[in-house]
Design an enzyme around this catalytic site. Sequence first.
Site, PDB file in Angstrom:
ATOM      1  N   LYS A  34       0.837  -1.219   0.000  1.00  0.00           N
ATOM      2  CA  LYS A  34       0.000   0.000   0.000  1.00  0.00           C
ATOM      3  C   LYS A  34       0.862   1.256   0.000  1.00  0.00           C
ATOM      4  CE  LYS A  34      -2.278  -0.530   3.862  1.00  0.00           C
ATOM      5  NZ  LYS A  34      -1.708  -1.767   4.392  1.00  0.00           N
ATOM      6  N   ARG A 109     -10.037   1.477   8.442  1.00  0.00           N
ATOM      7  CA  ARG A 109      -9.616   0.101   8.717  1.00  0.00           C
ATOM      8  C   ARG A 109     -10.699  -0.678   9.466  1.00  0.00           C
ATOM      9  NH1 ARG A 109      -3.388   0.573   8.702  1.00  0.00           N
ATOM     10  NH2 ARG A 109      -2.706  -1.083  10.064  1.00  0.00           N
ATOM     11  N   ARG A 148      11.945  -6.458   6.643  1.00  0.00           N
ATOM     12  CA  ARG A 148      12.175  -5.003   6.560  1.00  0.00           C
ATOM     13  C   ARG A 148      13.158  -4.540   7.622  1.00  0.00           C
ATOM     14  NH1 ARG A 148       6.189  -2.654   7.217  1.00  0.00           N
ATOM     15  NH2 ARG A 148       5.325  -3.013   5.159  1.00  0.00           N
ATOM     16  N   ARG A 181      11.407  -2.744  13.084  1.00  0.00           N
ATOM     17  CA  ARG A 181      10.297  -2.208  13.863  1.00  0.00           C
ATOM     18  C   ARG A 181       9.742  -3.309  14.757  1.00  0.00           C
ATOM     19  NH1 ARG A 181       6.212   0.316   9.545  1.00  0.00           N
ATOM     20  NH2 ARG A 181       4.727  -0.849  10.773  1.00  0.00           N
ATOM     21  N   ARG A 192      -1.204  -8.840  13.487  1.00  0.00           N
ATOM     22  CA  ARG A 192      -1.728  -7.753  12.636  1.00  0.00           C
ATOM     23  C   ARG A 192      -2.571  -8.333  11.499  1.00  0.00           C
ATOM     24  NH1 ARG A 192       3.647  -4.733  11.205  1.00  0.00           N
ATOM     25  NH2 ARG A 192       2.365  -3.393   9.908  1.00  0.00           N
TER      26      ARG A 192
END
Length: 234
Positions: A34, A109, A148, A181, A192
């Site tokens: 996204k 969301r 990431r 993160r 998530r």
Amino acid sequence: MKVFWAPKGGAALEGVNSLIYMRIILIGPPGAGKGTQAEKLAACKNVPRITTGDLFRRAVQEKTALGLRVQNYLEKGALVPDEVVLGLMSERMSQSDCKAGFVLDGFPRTLGQATGLEKWMEKNGLRFDAVIALEIPDDEAVVRISGRRQCGACGAAYHVNFQPPKNAGVCDKCGGSLLQRKDDEEGTIRHRLQVYAEETAPLIRFYDRAGFLKKVDGLKNPDVVFQAICSLIK
Ligand code: AMP
């Protein structure tokens, strides 16, 4: 929930070429791309990209009152309460750079947020042009997100498989340490994804049933995905 939607050529009702006014929602699970697509789309349409995740992360980093309120939710990969998100977004979408439109990335969301957004749009006499859903399987999302890394000093982004630094754990640009993160660790990603399936998927089904949703395969190369999106919102 009533869908406040642009009729064909609806943006032109605002008296200007529809390419100038562009309000788009991008929906998709974490890792669907996204952020990348929202950035390209915003640049192409010359409107701001508004990313709730980034707004919250910045608030946490700067230790603002909002940041202190949402920190716990972000660390656990849980959703920030709707009223907090809606308050932040109403303020952001009212800023002058949003007059020509925006690309929403990570908002709404939940059905509650979508309802709040509809009301805000209606109150301001605005309409949406498209809701784009980027689709990828959960296992791909885990591979993409858990790899990431970000430089703690300059913020440069890496991926351990797809865009590794020359020396593991060290930023090519400034020599800073690369960090993961907290909410990008595998356990939190799975959580998530579960939150996404429970809270956001109903929203996708809603827009889909209403006939407004445009689905795009997020597994393809980012440029191919972007072309697919552009062809859907012409
Ligand atoms: P993201 O980078 O979009 O995955 O967002 C990171 C985190 O910010 C999420 O796991 C939530 O804790 C919070 N967040 C971002 N957008 C929203 C939203 N629209 N509603 C509730 N929480 C959000």
